[in-house]
Scaffold this motif. Structure first.
Motif: not given
Length: 380
Positions: A86-87, A90, A155, A204, A212, A302, A306-307, A310
């Motif tokens: 997911t990192l 995002t 988060y 993370q 996560f 996530n 995460g979006s 970021a």
């Protein structure tokens, strides 16, 4: 039964991977047309039919290309596993956003509200509309869903202060006039955004990776989301970059007819930021809602949280540097109506992600706040 089902899957995997890249031809054709005949095409904004066709066509092409980014990011995600998966997703979408805003700021007219409106719209669309939809459809299918409480708290523990320092602080400081920051305050906010984001990445991907993911997530991930297309990781990385570059160029072209609509048709000024947010956030919605429907709510959390993180952690420092370099003004503080919505959305998100389980009511609340955001967009 499984033996009879495997041949079609194998046949699907055996197909040429390039057959799935058919939309890239449309994207490259659009890029070529605007590169060669951009001024002629943009002149169509002066007619209602031409304006509608230009806006609609560009929006569809950008969305389709962004979906290509998401598809390759998800393929990379399946190979890397959580939380790296997911990192990648995002960061890819946020990279599109940062590059797009920068391109519009460098080549378009100075819009001091663009960064603020985009950040606020991303927060409301993701935390309101996308999380609300994911929680709602997940609850309709599974009644309740689990996620890792420590990860969600991590988060939100970074999102809340960054959102306040970026979108609220400029309204209450008196060093400069209006919803702006002084040079020293810009350095503080930019450094804090980048620093907290880097610290978050460290936990993370390092000592707190378990925050996560859920314990049962790794057991069936290969079975449900295996390496079905049989292609290499390098190919997906290359194709990810191939899709990202034309998206940025086409978003810059889209900004011109959008500015025309705002300036000549008395549309809300925030509409530019909203459209930018929709373009970069909608592809993530597909992956997040799909994960919720597959009872993988942790992946949805996530992706969505995460979006937002970021977006603030990367966009704010870059935009502050770009604006200072180009000598552009930035209005970061929100007007009163949007300020109330932001505080409400952050408060509800903290309450929603405080128990480790979600239900139908929480999804409905998030969606209703998103509806209020859309209505007040045209009424405030």
């Amino acid at each position: 039964m499984s033996a009879t089902q495997s041949p079609p899957a194998s046949a699907e995997a055996a197909r040429s991977p390039w057959a799935r890249e058919w939309f890239l031809a449309i994207t490259l054709a659009a890029v070529a047309l605007f590169a060669l005949f951009g001024e002629t095409i943009q002149s169509a904004v002066h007619g209602p039919l031409g304006l509608a066709a230009l806006l609609g066509g560009l929006f569809v092409v950008v969305m389709g290309t962004a979906m290509g980014v998401v598809r390759h990011a998800e393929e990379i995600a399946e190979r890397l596993g959580e939380p790296y998966g997911t990192l990648v997703l995002t960061l890819s979408i946020t990279g599109i956003e940062v590059c797009s805003i920068t391109a519009v700021m460098m080549h378009g007219e100075n819009n001091p509200d663009l960064v603020r409106d985009t950040l606020f719209s991303v927060i409301m669309i993701v935390l309101g509309g996308m999380i609300g939809t994911a929680l709602l459809v997940g609850a309709l299918r599974y009644r309740e869903q689990d996620y890792n409480l420590q990860g969600a708290n991590a988060y939100l523990g970074v999102i809340v202060p960054l959102a306040v320092f970026t979108l609220v602080l400029p309204d209450v400081t008196s060093t400069t006039e209006g919803p702006t920051l002084s040079t020293m305050q810009k350095v503080m906010v930019g450094s804090m955004s980048a620093g907290l984001f880097l610290v978050f990445l460290a936990i993370q991907t390092g000592r707190h990776r378990a925050y996560f993911s859920t314990p049962d997530e790794g057991e069936d991930s290969d079975a449900d989301h295996g390496f079905g297309d049989g292609t290499s990781l390098l190919r997906h990385v290359v194709m990810l970059l191939v899709y990202i570059v034309p998206v940025v160029y086409l978003v810059e072209q889209l900004a011109q007819p959008l500015d025309y609509v705002i300036e000549t048709m008395d549309a809300p000024q925030v509409l530019g930021g909203v459209l930018m947010a929709i373009l970069v956030a909608s592809p993530e919605a597909v992956g997040g809602v799909r994960s919720a429907l597959a009872n993988r709510l942790q992946r949805s959390v996530n992706i969505f949280l995460g979006s937002v993180l970021a977006t603030i952690g990367l966009s704010v420092p870059v935009m502050l540097v770009v604006a200072s370099f180009l000598g552009l003004d930035l209005n970061l503080g929100l007007p009163p109506t949007q300020l109330v919505l932001l505080i409400l959305m952050l408060a509800v998100s903290i309450i929603t992600f405080s128990s480790g389980r979600t239900n139908l009511l929480q999804g409905a609340v998030h969606l209703l706040i998103f509806v209020a955001f859309v209505l007040l967009l045209f009424q405030s």
